[in-house]
Scaffold this motif. Structure first.
Motif, short mmCIF file in Angstrom:
data_model
loop_
_atom_site.label_atom_id
_atom_site.label_comp_id
_atom_site.label_asym_id
_atom_site.label_seq_id
_atom_site.Cartn_x
_atom_site.Cartn_y
_atom_site.Cartn_z
N ALA B 113 0.06 4.75 6.84
CA ALA B 113 0.50 5.22 5.47
C ALA B 113 1.71 5.59 5.31
O ALA B 113 2.60 5.23 4.44
CB ALA B 113 -0.34 6.56 5.17
N LEU B 114 2.39 6.18 6.48
CA LEU B 114 3.98 6.51 6.62
C LEU B 114 4.79 5.23 6.56
O LEU B 114 5.79 5.25 5.86
CB LEU B 114 3.94 7.26 8.02
CG LEU B 114 4.06 8.76 8.12
CD1 LEU B 114 4.20 9.31 9.62
CD2 LEU B 114 5.28 9.30 7.04
N PHE B 115 4.27 4.30 7.50
CA PHE B 115 5.08 3.08 7.41
C PHE B 115 4.95 2.28 6.09
O PHE B 115 6.12 1.89 5.63
CB PHE B 115 4.33 1.96 8.31
CG PHE B 115 5.03 0.76 8.46
CD1 PHE B 115 6.29 0.71 9.35
CD2 PHE B 115 4.48 -0.35 8.11
CE1 PHE B 115 6.90 -0.61 9.45
CE2 PHE B 115 5.19 -1.61 7.95
CZ PHE B 115 6.30 -1.58 8.95
N PHE B 116 3.99 2.34 5.39
CA PHE B 116 3.97 1.56 3.94
C PHE B 116 4.43 2.36 3.14
O PHE B 116 5.10 2.00 1.76
CB PHE B 116 2.42 0.88 3.67
CG PHE B 116 2.15 -0.25 4.66
CD1 PHE B 116 2.89 -1.22 4.51
CD2 PHE B 116 1.29 -0.29 5.59
CE1 PHE B 116 2.56 -2.72 5.22
CE2 PHE B 116 0.87 -1.15 6.39
CZ PHE B 116 1.56 -2.31 6.21
N TRP B 117 3.93 3.66 2.93
CA TRP B 117 4.30 4.43 1.49
C TRP B 117 5.32 5.34 1.75
O TRP B 117 5.73 6.20 1.01
CB TRP B 117 2.87 4.90 1.10
CG TRP B 117 1.97 3.87 1.01
CD1 TRP B 117 2.24 2.64 0.19
CD2 TRP B 117 0.40 4.27 1.19
NE1 TRP B 117 1.09 2.12 0.00
CE2 TRP B 117 -0.09 2.66 0.57
CE3 TRP B 117 -0.13 5.03 1.58
CZ2 TRP B 117 -1.37 2.69 0.78
CZ3 TRP B 117 -1.55 4.60 1.79
CH2 TRP B 117 -2.16 3.59 1.26
#
Lengths: 233, 290
Positions: B113-117
Protein backbone atom coordinates in the motif's frame (compact mmCIF):
# COMPACT_ATOMS: atom_id res chain seq x y z
CA UNK A 1 -20.61 -53.50 3.52
CA UNK A 2 -17.22 -52.63 4.97
CA UNK A 3 -14.12 -54.35 3.60
CA UNK A 4 -10.70 -53.48 4.92
CA UNK A 5 -7.66 -55.05 3.33
CA UNK A 6 -3.97 -54.66 4.02
CA UNK A 7 -4.51 -51.49 6.02
CA UNK A 8 -1.31 -49.91 7.31
CA UNK A 9 -1.57 -46.72 9.28
CA UNK A 10 0.08 -44.68 12.01
CA UNK A 11 1.45 -41.30 12.91
CA UNK A 12 4.42 -39.75 11.14
CA UNK A 13 7.11 -42.44 10.99
CA UNK A 14 5.44 -44.69 13.52
CA UNK A 15 3.40 -47.54 12.10
CA UNK A 16 0.58 -48.55 14.42
CA UNK A 17 -1.56 -50.80 12.23
CA UNK A 18 0.26 -53.52 10.31
CA UNK A 19 -1.76 -55.14 7.54
CA UNK A 20 -5.23 -55.21 9.03
CA UNK A 21 -7.88 -57.17 7.13
CA UNK A 22 -11.47 -57.23 8.23
CA UNK A 23 -15.01 -57.07 6.95
CA UNK A 24 -18.50 -56.36 8.16
CA UNK A 25 -21.88 -57.13 6.59
CA UNK A 26 -25.22 -55.34 6.77
CA UNK A 27 -27.10 -55.78 10.04
CA UNK A 28 -24.08 -57.14 11.88
CA UNK A 29 -22.57 -56.10 15.17
CA UNK A 30 -18.85 -56.69 14.84
CA UNK A 31 -16.52 -56.01 17.74
CA UNK A 32 -12.86 -55.00 17.54
CA UNK A 33 -11.35 -55.92 20.89
CA UNK A 34 -7.99 -55.23 22.43
CA UNK A 35 -6.35 -53.52 25.35
CA UNK A 36 -5.05 -49.96 25.48
CA UNK A 37 -2.61 -48.90 22.80
CA UNK A 38 -3.03 -51.76 20.32
CA UNK A 39 -4.38 -49.42 17.63
CA UNK A 40 -8.16 -49.58 18.04
CA UNK A 41 -8.73 -45.85 17.84
CA UNK A 42 -6.13 -45.50 15.09
CA UNK A 43 -8.08 -48.09 13.08
CA UNK A 44 -11.33 -46.28 13.67
CA UNK A 45 -9.94 -42.86 12.73
CA UNK A 46 -8.41 -44.24 9.54
CA UNK A 47 -11.70 -45.82 8.51
CA UNK A 48 -13.44 -42.47 9.08
CA UNK A 49 -10.96 -40.39 7.12
CA UNK A 50 -9.69 -38.39 10.09
CA UNK A 51 -6.23 -39.73 9.14
CA UNK A 52 -4.91 -41.01 5.85
CA UNK A 53 -3.76 -44.63 5.88
CA UNK A 54 -0.18 -45.40 4.72
CA UNK A 55 -1.35 -48.27 2.53
CA UNK A 56 -4.17 -50.70 1.97
CA UNK A 57 -7.76 -50.13 1.05
CA UNK A 58 -11.08 -49.43 2.75
CA UNK A 59 -14.24 -50.13 0.79
CA UNK A 60 -17.62 -49.04 2.08
CA UNK A 61 -20.96 -49.87 0.42
CA UNK A 62 -19.13 -50.98 -2.73
CA UNK A 63 -17.01 -47.86 -3.06
CA UNK A 64 -13.36 -47.31 -2.29
CA UNK A 65 -13.20 -44.61 0.40
CA UNK A 66 -9.49 -44.81 1.27
CA UNK A 67 -8.00 -41.34 1.69
CA UNK A 68 -11.29 -39.49 1.29
CA UNK A 69 -11.80 -36.56 3.67
CA UNK A 70 -13.87 -37.25 6.79
CA UNK A 71 -16.87 -35.19 5.72
CA UNK A 72 -17.27 -37.18 2.51
CA UNK A 73 -17.14 -40.44 4.44
CA UNK A 74 -19.84 -39.17 6.80
CA UNK A 75 -21.89 -38.20 3.75
CA UNK A 76 -21.63 -41.81 2.56
CA UNK A 77 -23.14 -43.03 5.84
CA UNK A 78 -20.12 -44.21 7.82
CA UNK A 79 -20.41 -42.33 11.10
CA UNK A 80 -18.35 -42.69 14.27
CA UNK A 81 -19.11 -41.96 17.89
CA UNK A 82 -15.59 -41.07 18.98
CA UNK A 83 -13.66 -42.12 22.02
CA UNK A 84 -14.05 -39.54 24.77
CA UNK A 85 -17.44 -38.46 23.35
CA UNK A 86 -16.17 -35.24 21.79
CA UNK A 87 -19.51 -33.50 22.14
CA UNK A 88 -19.61 -29.71 21.74
CA UNK A 89 -19.52 -28.47 25.36
CA UNK A 90 -20.41 -24.86 24.52
CA UNK A 91 -23.52 -25.79 22.52
CA UNK A 92 -26.86 -26.91 23.91
CA UNK A 93 -27.92 -30.55 23.79
CA UNK A 94 -30.39 -29.64 21.06
CA UNK A 95 -27.71 -27.87 18.98
CA UNK A 96 -25.36 -30.84 19.39
CA UNK A 97 -28.01 -33.14 17.98
CA UNK A 98 -28.82 -30.74 15.14
CA UNK A 99 -25.16 -30.70 14.14
CA UNK A 100 -25.29 -34.50 14.01
CA UNK A 101 -27.25 -34.04 10.80
CA UNK A 102 -24.96 -31.29 9.49
CA UNK A 103 -23.64 -33.37 6.62
CA UNK A 104 -26.19 -36.13 6.27
CA UNK A 105 -29.83 -36.72 7.20
CA UNK A 106 -30.71 -33.02 7.28
CA UNK A 107 -33.97 -33.51 5.39
CA UNK A 108 -35.31 -35.79 8.14
CA UNK A 109 -33.80 -33.80 10.99
CA UNK A 110 -37.04 -33.31 12.94
CA UNK A 111 -38.25 -36.89 12.70
CA UNK A 112 -34.82 -38.35 13.54
CA UNK A 113 -34.59 -35.97 16.49
CA UNK A 114 -37.92 -37.29 17.76
CA UNK A 115 -36.61 -40.86 17.46
CA UNK A 116 -33.41 -40.00 19.33
CA UNK A 117 -35.46 -38.38 22.10
CA UNK A 118 -37.60 -41.53 22.32
CA UNK A 119 -34.46 -43.63 22.69
CA UNK A 120 -32.90 -41.21 25.18
CA UNK A 121 -35.69 -39.47 27.13
CA UNK A 122 -33.04 -37.91 29.36
CA UNK A 123 -31.72 -35.86 26.44
CA UNK A 124 -35.16 -34.32 25.89
CA UNK A 125 -35.21 -33.16 29.52
CA UNK A 126 -31.76 -31.61 29.07
CA UNK A 127 -32.49 -30.15 25.63
CA UNK A 128 -31.68 -26.49 26.36
CA UNK A 129 -28.79 -27.23 28.70
CA UNK A 130 -25.19 -26.75 27.60
CA UNK A 131 -23.71 -30.15 26.76
CA UNK A 132 -20.65 -29.49 28.89
CA UNK A 133 -22.82 -29.52 32.01
CA UNK A 134 -24.09 -33.09 31.43
CA UNK A 135 -22.88 -36.07 33.44
CA UNK A 136 -20.53 -38.58 31.81
CA UNK A 137 -23.33 -41.04 31.06
CA UNK A 138 -25.53 -38.33 29.60
CA UNK A 139 -22.65 -37.11 27.45
CA UNK A 140 -22.19 -40.62 26.10
CA UNK A 141 -25.90 -40.77 25.27
CA UNK A 142 -25.59 -37.41 23.54
CA UNK A 143 -22.59 -38.60 21.53
CA UNK A 144 -24.49 -41.66 20.36
CA UNK A 145 -27.63 -39.59 19.71
CA UNK A 146 -25.55 -37.15 17.66
CA UNK A 147 -24.20 -40.07 15.64
CA UNK A 148 -27.71 -41.39 15.02
CA UNK A 149 -28.84 -37.99 13.74
CA UNK A 150 -26.78 -38.60 10.58
CA UNK A 151 -28.94 -41.65 9.76
CA UNK A 152 -25.84 -43.86 9.63
CA UNK A 153 -25.58 -46.99 7.53
CA UNK A 154 -22.66 -48.12 9.70
CA UNK A 155 -22.06 -46.72 13.16
CA UNK A 156 -18.63 -47.06 14.72
CA UNK A 157 -18.75 -46.87 18.51
CA UNK A 158 -15.33 -46.24 20.05
CA UNK A 159 -15.26 -47.37 23.69
CA UNK A 160 -18.82 -46.38 24.56
CA UNK A 161 -18.48 -47.98 28.00
CA UNK A 162 -15.38 -46.02 28.99
CA UNK A 163 -15.79 -44.13 32.24
CA UNK A 164 -19.33 -45.31 32.93
CA UNK A 165 -20.58 -47.01 36.10
CA UNK A 166 -21.19 -50.78 35.81
CA UNK A 167 -24.94 -50.20 35.79
CA UNK A 168 -24.70 -47.67 32.95
CA UNK A 169 -22.36 -49.99 31.04
CA UNK A 170 -25.05 -52.65 31.18
CA UNK A 171 -27.59 -50.13 29.89
CA UNK A 172 -25.23 -48.97 27.14
CA UNK A 173 -24.74 -52.47 25.77
CA UNK A 174 -28.49 -53.12 25.81
CA UNK A 175 -28.91 -49.93 23.85
CA UNK A 176 -26.35 -50.94 21.23
CA UNK A 177 -28.43 -54.05 20.62
CA UNK A 178 -31.48 -51.87 20.22
CA UNK A 179 -29.75 -49.61 17.66
CA UNK A 180 -28.68 -52.69 15.74
CA UNK A 181 -32.30 -53.89 15.60
CA UNK A 182 -33.18 -50.60 13.88
CA UNK A 183 -31.16 -51.91 10.93
CA UNK A 184 -27.89 -50.04 11.53
CA UNK A 185 -24.68 -52.04 11.21
CA UNK A 186 -22.36 -51.55 14.17
CA UNK A 187 -18.62 -51.72 14.58
CA UNK A 188 -17.98 -51.82 18.29
CA UNK A 189 -14.45 -50.90 19.32
CA UNK A 190 -14.03 -51.96 22.94
CA UNK A 191 -11.78 -53.10 25.77
CA UNK A 192 -14.68 -54.73 27.54
CA UNK A 193 -14.29 -58.21 26.05
CA UNK A 194 -17.00 -60.17 27.85
CA UNK A 195 -19.87 -57.76 27.47
CA UNK A 196 -18.92 -56.95 23.88
CA UNK A 197 -18.91 -60.63 22.93
CA UNK A 198 -22.33 -61.03 24.52
CA UNK A 199 -23.96 -58.67 22.02
CA UNK A 200 -21.63 -58.97 18.99
CA UNK A 201 -22.12 -61.48 16.19
CA UNK A 202 -18.44 -61.62 15.34
CA UNK A 203 -15.25 -60.12 16.67
CA UNK A 204 -11.63 -59.36 15.81
CA UNK A 205 -8.93 -59.36 18.44
CA UNK A 206 -6.30 -56.68 17.83
CA UNK A 207 -2.82 -56.96 19.31
CA UNK A 208 0.19 -54.79 18.46
CA UNK A 209 -1.55 -53.48 15.36
CA UNK A 210 -2.37 -56.93 13.99
CA UNK A 211 -5.54 -59.02 13.99
CA UNK A 212 -4.46 -62.09 15.94
CA UNK A 213 -7.79 -63.81 16.28
CA UNK A 214 -11.20 -63.60 14.70
CA UNK A 215 -14.42 -65.55 14.62
CA UNK A 216 -17.98 -65.63 15.81
CA UNK A 217 -18.65 -64.40 19.31
CA UNK A 218 -19.53 -67.95 20.42
CA UNK A 219 -16.24 -69.36 19.12
CA UNK A 220 -14.20 -66.65 20.73
CA UNK A 221 -15.86 -67.05 24.11
CA UNK A 222 -14.71 -70.70 24.04
CA UNK A 223 -11.18 -69.90 22.89
CA UNK A 224 -8.67 -70.84 25.55
CA UNK A 225 -6.00 -68.33 24.45
CA UNK A 226 -8.49 -65.51 24.67
CA UNK A 227 -9.72 -66.68 28.05
CA UNK A 228 -6.18 -66.70 29.38
CA UNK A 229 -5.24 -63.32 27.90
CA UNK A 230 -8.33 -61.28 28.61
CA UNK A 231 -10.48 -63.06 31.11
CA UNK A 232 -7.78 -64.38 33.42
CA UNK A 233 -9.16 -67.94 33.46
CA UNK B 1 -16.57 22.93 36.30
CA UNK B 2 -17.87 20.07 34.26
CA UNK B 3 -21.31 20.60 33.00
CA UNK B 4 -23.96 18.27 31.80
CA UNK B 5 -23.80 19.91 28.38
CA UNK B 6 -20.19 18.87 27.94
CA UNK B 7 -20.30 15.47 29.62
CA UNK B 8 -23.33 14.06 27.80
CA UNK B 9 -22.12 14.82 24.27
CA UNK B 10 -18.72 13.38 25.22
CA UNK B 11 -20.33 10.12 26.35
CA UNK B 12 -22.51 9.97 23.23
CA UNK B 13 -19.53 10.65 20.98
CA UNK B 14 -17.66 7.90 22.78
CA UNK B 15 -20.50 5.46 22.13
CA UNK B 16 -20.56 6.42 18.45
CA UNK B 17 -16.81 5.82 18.07
CA UNK B 18 -17.08 2.73 20.25
CA UNK B 19 -19.55 1.10 17.87
CA UNK B 20 -16.89 1.09 15.16
CA UNK B 21 -14.34 -0.36 17.59
CA UNK B 22 -16.92 -3.00 18.46
CA UNK B 23 -17.43 -3.95 14.82
CA UNK B 24 -13.69 -4.36 14.23
CA UNK B 25 -13.34 -6.28 17.50
CA UNK B 26 -16.23 -8.60 16.56
CA UNK B 27 -14.30 -9.75 13.52
CA UNK B 28 -11.15 -10.17 15.56
CA UNK B 29 -12.86 -12.11 18.35
CA UNK B 30 -14.60 -14.41 15.86
CA UNK B 31 -11.29 -15.31 14.24
CA UNK B 32 -9.68 -15.74 17.65
CA UNK B 33 -12.50 -17.96 18.88
CA UNK B 34 -12.23 -20.38 15.98
CA UNK B 35 -8.59 -20.29 14.92
CA UNK B 36 -7.22 -19.59 18.42
CA UNK B 37 -4.88 -16.92 17.11
CA UNK B 38 -4.78 -13.16 17.17
CA UNK B 39 -5.12 -12.08 13.58
CA UNK B 40 -2.28 -9.63 13.05
CA UNK B 41 -3.49 -8.91 9.53
CA UNK B 42 -6.71 -7.38 10.89
CA UNK B 43 -5.44 -3.79 10.76
CA UNK B 44 -3.97 -4.21 7.29
CA UNK B 45 -7.27 -5.65 6.04
CA UNK B 46 -9.09 -2.66 7.55
CA UNK B 47 -6.70 -0.31 5.75
CA UNK B 48 -7.21 -2.20 2.50
CA UNK B 49 -10.98 -1.91 2.94
CA UNK B 50 -10.68 1.82 3.61
CA UNK B 51 -8.70 2.23 0.39
CA UNK B 52 -11.40 0.17 -1.31
CA UNK B 53 -14.06 2.63 -0.11
CA UNK B 54 -11.83 5.54 -1.10
CA UNK B 55 -11.21 4.32 -4.65
CA UNK B 56 -14.79 3.22 -5.22
CA UNK B 57 -15.82 6.77 -4.31
CA UNK B 58 -13.09 8.75 -6.07
CA UNK B 59 -12.86 6.66 -9.24
CA UNK B 60 -16.38 5.34 -9.67
CA UNK B 61 -18.38 7.83 -7.63
CA UNK B 62 -19.87 5.12 -5.46
CA UNK B 63 -21.22 6.29 -2.09
CA UNK B 64 -19.54 4.61 0.93
CA UNK B 65 -22.85 3.17 2.12
CA UNK B 66 -23.53 1.68 -1.31
CA UNK B 67 -19.96 0.39 -1.25
CA UNK B 68 -21.02 -1.87 1.63
CA UNK B 69 -22.76 -4.07 -0.93
CA UNK B 70 -19.55 -4.45 -2.91
CA UNK B 71 -16.81 -4.41 -0.29
CA UNK B 72 -18.37 -6.68 2.30
CA UNK B 73 -18.69 -9.64 -0.11
CA UNK B 74 -15.35 -8.79 -1.78
CA UNK B 75 -13.44 -8.70 1.53
CA UNK B 76 -15.23 -11.84 2.69
CA UNK B 77 -13.95 -13.58 -0.45
CA UNK B 78 -10.45 -12.20 0.11
CA UNK B 79 -10.46 -13.39 3.71
CA UNK B 80 -11.78 -16.82 2.75
CA UNK B 81 -9.14 -17.12 0.05
CA UNK B 82 -6.30 -15.91 2.30
CA UNK B 83 -7.10 -18.53 4.93
CA UNK B 84 -7.63 -21.34 2.45
CA UNK B 85 -4.62 -20.68 0.23
CA UNK B 86 -1.99 -18.90 2.34
CA UNK B 87 -2.60 -19.25 6.07
CA UNK B 88 -3.74 -22.89 6.13
CA UNK B 89 -0.85 -24.04 3.93
CA UNK B 90 1.85 -22.11 5.73
CA UNK B 91 0.70 -23.06 9.22
CA UNK B 92 0.94 -26.87 9.00
CA UNK B 93 -1.76 -27.03 11.64
CA UNK B 94 0.26 -25.17 14.28
CA UNK B 95 -1.40 -22.18 15.93
CA UNK B 96 1.84 -20.26 16.49
CA UNK B 97 2.65 -20.52 12.78
CA UNK B 98 -0.73 -19.00 11.92
CA UNK B 99 0.20 -16.06 14.11
CA UNK B 100 3.43 -15.46 12.19
CA UNK B 101 1.77 -15.89 8.83
CA UNK B 102 -0.88 -13.25 9.62
CA UNK B 103 1.89 -10.90 10.76
CA UNK B 104 3.66 -11.53 7.45
CA UNK B 105 0.47 -10.83 5.51
CA UNK B 106 0.06 -7.56 7.40
CA UNK B 107 3.62 -6.46 6.55
CA UNK B 108 3.19 -7.30 2.88
CA UNK B 109 -0.18 -5.57 2.51
CA UNK B 110 0.99 -2.45 4.35
CA UNK B 111 4.19 -2.09 2.38
CA UNK B 112 2.48 -2.71 -0.94
CA UNK B 113 0.00 0.00 0.00
CA UNK B 114 2.86 2.36 0.85
CA UNK B 115 4.55 1.56 -2.44
CA UNK B 116 1.52 2.05 -4.64
CA UNK B 117 -0.45 4.70 -2.82
CA UNK B 118 2.24 6.61 -0.85
CA UNK B 119 1.74 7.67 2.72
CA UNK B 120 -0.56 10.59 1.89
CA UNK B 121 -3.60 11.08 4.06
CA UNK B 122 -6.71 10.84 1.93
CA UNK B 123 -10.31 11.69 2.61
CA UNK B 124 -13.48 11.57 0.59
CA UNK B 125 -15.98 14.34 0.11
CA UNK B 126 -19.55 13.32 0.74
CA UNK B 127 -22.35 15.92 0.89
CA UNK B 128 -23.60 14.67 4.28
CA UNK B 129 -20.19 14.57 6.00
CA UNK B 130 -20.93 17.55 8.24
CA UNK B 131 -24.69 17.10 8.67
CA UNK B 132 -25.79 17.16 12.29
CA UNK B 133 -28.98 16.48 14.13
CA UNK B 134 -29.96 18.50 17.16
CA UNK B 135 -31.26 16.20 19.88
CA UNK B 136 -31.71 19.04 22.39
CA UNK B 137 -28.74 18.38 24.65
CA UNK B 138 -26.23 17.68 21.92
CA UNK B 139 -25.52 17.95 18.21
CA UNK B 140 -24.86 14.56 16.66
CA UNK B 141 -23.02 13.90 13.43
CA UNK B 142 -25.40 12.16 11.01
CA UNK B 143 -22.84 9.77 9.41
CA UNK B 144 -21.59 8.75 12.85
CA UNK B 145 -25.09 8.04 14.10
CA UNK B 146 -25.68 6.03 10.92
CA UNK B 147 -22.47 4.11 11.63
CA UNK B 148 -23.66 3.42 15.17
CA UNK B 149 -26.98 2.03 13.94
CA UNK B 150 -25.37 0.02 11.18
CA UNK B 151 -22.81 -1.47 13.56
CA UNK B 152 -25.65 -2.81 15.69
CA UNK B 153 -27.44 -4.18 12.64
CA UNK B 154 -24.26 -6.01 11.62
CA UNK B 155 -23.78 -7.32 15.17
CA UNK B 156 -27.42 -8.47 15.18
CA UNK B 157 -27.03 -10.24 11.84
CA UNK B 158 -23.90 -11.92 13.12
CA UNK B 159 -25.75 -13.07 16.24
CA UNK B 160 -28.55 -14.56 14.14
CA UNK B 161 -26.01 -16.29 11.92
CA UNK B 162 -24.14 -17.75 14.89
CA UNK B 163 -27.17 -19.00 16.80
CA UNK B 164 -29.77 -19.79 14.16
CA UNK B 165 -27.90 -21.32 11.24
CA UNK B 166 -26.05 -24.58 10.80
CA UNK B 167 -23.02 -22.59 9.65
CA UNK B 168 -23.01 -20.61 12.90
CA UNK B 169 -23.45 -23.73 15.02
CA UNK B 170 -20.63 -25.39 13.08
CA UNK B 171 -18.37 -22.38 13.67
CA UNK B 172 -19.06 -22.53 17.41
CA UNK B 173 -18.57 -26.30 17.39
CA UNK B 174 -15.21 -26.05 15.63
CA UNK B 175 -14.13 -23.34 18.10
CA UNK B 176 -14.26 -25.76 21.03
CA UNK B 177 -14.09 -29.28 19.62
CA UNK B 178 -12.35 -29.74 16.28
CA UNK B 179 -12.19 -33.52 16.41
CA UNK B 180 -15.86 -33.79 17.31
CA UNK B 181 -16.64 -31.47 14.41
CA UNK B 182 -14.75 -33.68 11.94
CA UNK B 183 -16.62 -36.68 13.25
CA UNK B 184 -20.04 -35.21 12.43
CA UNK B 185 -18.84 -34.37 8.93
CA UNK B 186 -18.05 -30.69 9.33
CA UNK B 187 -15.36 -29.67 6.85
CA UNK B 188 -13.12 -27.98 9.41
CA UNK B 189 -10.87 -26.27 6.83
CA UNK B 190 -13.94 -24.73 5.21
CA UNK B 191 -15.19 -23.48 8.59
CA UNK B 192 -11.76 -21.95 9.35
CA UNK B 193 -11.90 -20.08 6.06
CA UNK B 194 -15.54 -19.03 6.57
CA UNK B 195 -14.64 -17.62 9.99
CA UNK B 196 -11.68 -15.72 8.59
CA UNK B 197 -13.88 -14.48 5.74
CA UNK B 198 -16.66 -13.31 8.06
CA UNK B 199 -14.11 -11.63 10.36
CA UNK B 200 -12.69 -9.80 7.34
CA UNK B 201 -16.19 -8.85 6.17
CA UNK B 202 -16.79 -7.17 9.56
CA UNK B 203 -13.71 -5.06 8.95
CA UNK B 204 -15.00 -4.12 5.49
CA UNK B 205 -18.32 -3.03 6.99
CA UNK B 206 -16.45 -0.94 9.56
CA UNK B 207 -14.42 0.69 6.78
CA UNK B 208 -17.54 1.73 4.82
CA UNK B 209 -19.08 3.25 7.96
CA UNK B 210 -15.86 4.93 9.00
CA UNK B 211 -14.59 6.71 5.90
CA UNK B 212 -17.28 9.40 5.56
CA UNK B 213 -15.91 10.96 8.77
CA UNK B 214 -12.36 9.63 8.76
CA UNK B 215 -9.26 9.36 6.58
CA UNK B 216 -7.08 6.65 5.13
CA UNK B 217 -3.32 6.15 5.00
CA UNK B 218 -1.37 2.89 4.68
CA UNK B 219 -0.72 2.96 8.46
CA UNK B 220 -4.26 3.75 9.54
CA UNK B 221 -5.00 0.16 10.58
CA UNK B 222 -2.50 0.12 13.43
CA UNK B 223 -4.35 2.58 15.64
CA UNK B 224 -7.60 0.68 15.29
CA UNK B 225 -6.18 -2.76 15.66
CA UNK B 226 -4.39 -1.91 18.90
CA UNK B 227 -7.71 -0.73 20.33
CA UNK B 228 -9.52 -3.75 18.89
CA UNK B 229 -7.01 -6.11 20.57
CA UNK B 230 -7.65 -4.30 23.83
CA UNK B 231 -11.41 -4.60 23.34
CA UNK B 232 -11.19 -8.33 22.61
CA UNK B 233 -9.10 -9.08 25.70
CA UNK B 234 -11.15 -6.73 27.86
CA UNK B 235 -14.45 -8.24 26.73
CA UNK B 236 -13.20 -11.83 26.96
CA UNK B 237 -11.34 -13.58 24.16
CA UNK B 238 -13.83 -15.08 21.71
CA UNK B 239 -16.91 -13.49 23.31
CA UNK B 240 -19.28 -11.59 21.00
CA UNK B 241 -21.10 -9.78 23.81
CA UNK B 242 -17.68 -8.91 25.21
CA UNK B 243 -16.55 -7.37 21.92
CA UNK B 244 -19.71 -5.31 21.65
CA UNK B 245 -19.79 -4.05 25.24
CA UNK B 246 -16.01 -3.69 25.35
CA UNK B 247 -15.99 -1.63 22.15
CA UNK B 248 -18.60 0.79 23.48
CA UNK B 249 -16.88 1.00 26.85
CA UNK B 250 -13.50 1.76 25.30
CA UNK B 251 -15.10 4.39 23.06
CA UNK B 252 -16.60 6.16 26.07
CA UNK B 253 -13.43 5.85 28.13
CA UNK B 254 -11.36 7.30 25.30
CA UNK B 255 -13.78 10.17 24.84
CA UNK B 256 -13.93 11.00 28.55
CA UNK B 257 -10.17 10.57 28.85
CA UNK B 258 -9.78 13.16 26.11
CA UNK B 259 -12.13 15.45 27.99
CA UNK B 260 -10.44 15.16 31.38
CA UNK B 261 -6.81 14.62 30.42
CA UNK B 262 -6.65 16.41 27.09
CA UNK B 263 -6.55 14.90 23.60
CA UNK B 264 -2.95 13.72 23.72
CA UNK B 265 -3.33 11.81 26.98
CA UNK B 266 -6.88 10.60 26.34
CA UNK B 267 -5.85 7.08 25.39
CA UNK B 268 -4.22 6.50 28.77
CA UNK B 269 -7.72 5.95 30.12
CA UNK B 270 -8.19 2.96 27.81
CA UNK B 271 -5.22 1.15 29.24
CA UNK B 272 -6.04 2.05 32.83
CA UNK B 273 -9.51 0.50 32.41
CA UNK B 274 -7.92 -2.44 30.62
CA UNK B 275 -5.50 -3.13 33.47
CA UNK B 276 -8.21 -2.64 36.10
CA UNK B 277 -10.56 -5.13 34.41
CA UNK B 278 -7.84 -7.73 33.98
CA UNK B 279 -6.83 -7.38 37.64
CA UNK B 280 -10.32 -8.28 38.83
CA UNK B 281 -11.48 -10.49 35.96
CA UNK B 282 -8.45 -12.04 34.21
CA UNK B 283 -10.68 -13.75 31.61
CA UNK B 284 -12.28 -10.44 30.62
CA UNK B 285 -15.77 -9.10 31.21
CA UNK B 286 -17.63 -11.87 29.39
CA UNK B 287 -14.90 -14.49 29.00
CA UNK B 288 -15.41 -18.14 29.89
CA UNK B 289 -13.99 -18.99 33.26
CA UNK B 290 -10.80 -20.92 32.69
Amino acid sequence: MLEVSGLRAGYGEVEVLREVDMDLGGGEIVAVLGSNGVGKTTLNNNLCGIYRPFAGSVRFAGEKITGRPAHKIVAAGLVQVPEGRRIFPNLTVHENLELGSYRRGRANRDSTLERVFTTFPRLRERMTQRAGTLSGGEQQMLAIGRGLMAEPVLLILDEPSLGLSPLLVEEMFALIGEISRQGIAILLVEQNVVQSLEIAHRAYILEQGRIVLSGTAGELLQNSDLKRAYLGI
Amino acid sequence: MLEFTILVPAVINGLLTGSIYALIALGLTLIYGVLHIINFAHGALLMLSLFGVYFLHSLAGIDPYVALLILVPAMFALGYGLQRTVIAHASHGKDENVLLVTLGIALIIENLALFFWRSDTRTIDVPYAFDVIDVGFAFLSVPRVAAFGAAFVVAGLLWVLMTRSDLGRAIRAVAKERHGARVVGIDVDHIFAMSYGIGTACVAAAACLLLPTFYVTPQVGNAFVLIAFTVVVLGGMGSFTGALVGGLLIGVVESLGGLFLGETLGQIGIFLVFIAVLLFRPTGLFGDRA
